[in-house]
Design an enzyme around this catalytic site. Structure first.
Site: not given
Ligand code: NAD
Length: 352
Positions: A112, A117, A120, A123, A218
């Site tokens: 990530r 990106q 990804d 995403s 994450y």
């Molecule tokens: P994910 O599918 O792993 O999780 C979804 C969401 O659930 C996350 O925001 C997590 O904080 C939340 N969560 C976990 N436990 C929880 C709880 N008890 N209550 C409420 N929420 C809870 O996440 P994702 O969508 O795959 O991505 C997570 C983060 O990774 C993104 O928001 C971003 O910050 C980062 N990301 C970065 C890049 C990049 O830089 N290239 C790309 C994609 C995602």
């Protein structure tokens, strides 16, 4: 010349294809040859004729696997197909496992990072899932989403609660807002509060003495006590909600239970819960794959929502694959460099 093969997907309900006529054209321009299994793009509304027009060859499955330097797929192909692949060839798919004599890239391992990106796939596909979840909620709910002033009086806007503000949750928020719902969002990573506000959502504040921020953006697993406090706070928001969309995941762990049976019992009949985390155990205690109903509350445990939007899901996934392939194909030649962080992280280690 590197030959890339695109098989037709075999997974139940899988409608996507890993290479589109657009990306086939880009590979050919990059000095590669592309062969496509007959009908591979059909369920994504990309007929063989479009692949041929892009310069690809239409082949049968067995010879496609046997002649490929690279096989690009959505789901990991059956072992019998992988067994046909030549020694030294490359397999790219989601949740692919290592096989002897070939190099396997698993798309959900893409780091990530800013540089990766464009590759990804988690995403690009999660964003579709969030969008579709909000649309399903809007069509299934026996109420309007927007505030409406009619000659017959005013209708209050629907109230949507999104649990988890990752990629899927933020897109569900944005979509539900566009349809006029009032949206509240809960997450354990305080960093997302600003993003929620910028998309027009309200953030449900939690006692943040324990941040759920883990590595790579994450979430990390939080304590049972924290989850109990979180439940207490979100209970009254959920009781007032017409729709709850849950997307909360912690990589490698069972999804946290955020909506208990008691919380469902506190909701109004006719309300809907859409659980996007059902495949990793579910965020709602009562959710199961498919539909369940409890005291008039409908609970939809939905899997692979991206496949319900086959065309654009394929378009984006194929661009993710294209960007990864050009990380190790230069001037039509394979150049697998394990010093490249993206390649190193994405290749599955194992018995290969
Ligand atoms: P994910 O599918 O792993 O999780 C979804 C969401 O659930 C996350 O925001 C997590 O904080 C939340 N969560 C976990 N436990 C929880 C709880 N008890 N209550 C409420 N929420 C809870 O996440 P994702 O969508 O795959 O991505 C997570 C983060 O990774 C993104 O928001 C971003 O910050 C980062 N990301 C970065 C890049 C990049 O830089 N290239 C790309 C994609 C995602």
């Amino acid at each position: 010349m590197v030959n890339l093969f695109v098989p037709k997907e075999t997974g139940t309900g899988e409608t996507r294809v890993a290479v589109t006529p657009e990306s086939a054209k880009a590979f050919i321009k990059g000095g590669m040859t592309v062969s496509v299994e007959r009908g591979a793009g059909e369920s994504a509304f990309m007929p063989d004729s479009e692949y041929t027009a892009a310069g690809a060859a239409i082949v049968d499955r067995a010879s496609g696997f046997a002649a490929a330097d690279i096989v690009a797929a959505v789901g990991a192909p059956p072992a019998a197909d992988v067994a046909r692949m030549r020694a030294g060839s490359i397999l790219i798919a989601m949740r692919a496992t290592a096989s002897p004599n070939i190099t396997t890239f698993s798309m959900e391992r893409i780091p990530r990072t800013t540089k990766a990106q464009t590759m990804d796939a988690l995403s690009s596909q999660a964003s579709i899932a969030g969008y579709r979840a909000a649309l399903i909620a809007a069509t299934e709910l026996p109420r309007y989403f927007p505030l409406l002033m009619t000659a017959a009086g005013t209708i209050k806007p629907a109230k949507v609660v999104v649990m988890g503000a990752g990629v899927a949750g933020l897109q569900a928020l944005a979509t539900a807002r566009r349809l006029g719902a009032v949206v509240e969002v809960s997450d354990i990573r305080p960093a997302v509060k600003e993003q929620v506000h910028s998309l027009g959502g309200r953030f449900i504040d939690l006692p943040m003495q324990e941040s759920g921020e883990g590595a790579g953006g994450y979430a990390k697993e939080v304590s049972a006590d924290f989850l109990r406090q979180q439940r207490e706070i979100v209970t009254r928001h959920i009781a007032a909600a017409d729709v709850v969309i849950t997307t909360a995941q912690v990589p490698g762990k069972k999804a946290p239970v955020l909506v208990t049976r008691e919380m469902v019992e506190g909701m109004r009949p006719g309300s809907i819960i859409i659980d996007l985390a059902v495949d990793s155990g579910g965020n709602c205690e009562l959710s199961k794959p498919g539909e369940t109903s409890h005291n008039g509350v409908r609970i939809l445990g939905v899997s692979n929502l991206a496949a319900t939007m086959s065309h654009d899901a394929s378009l984006l996934y194929a661009r993710n694959i294209q960007a990864l392939v050009f990380e190790f194909v230069e001037k039509g030649e394979l150049k697998l460099n394990m010093d490249n962080e993206i390649i190193r992280e994405t290749v599955v280690k194992g018995n290969a």
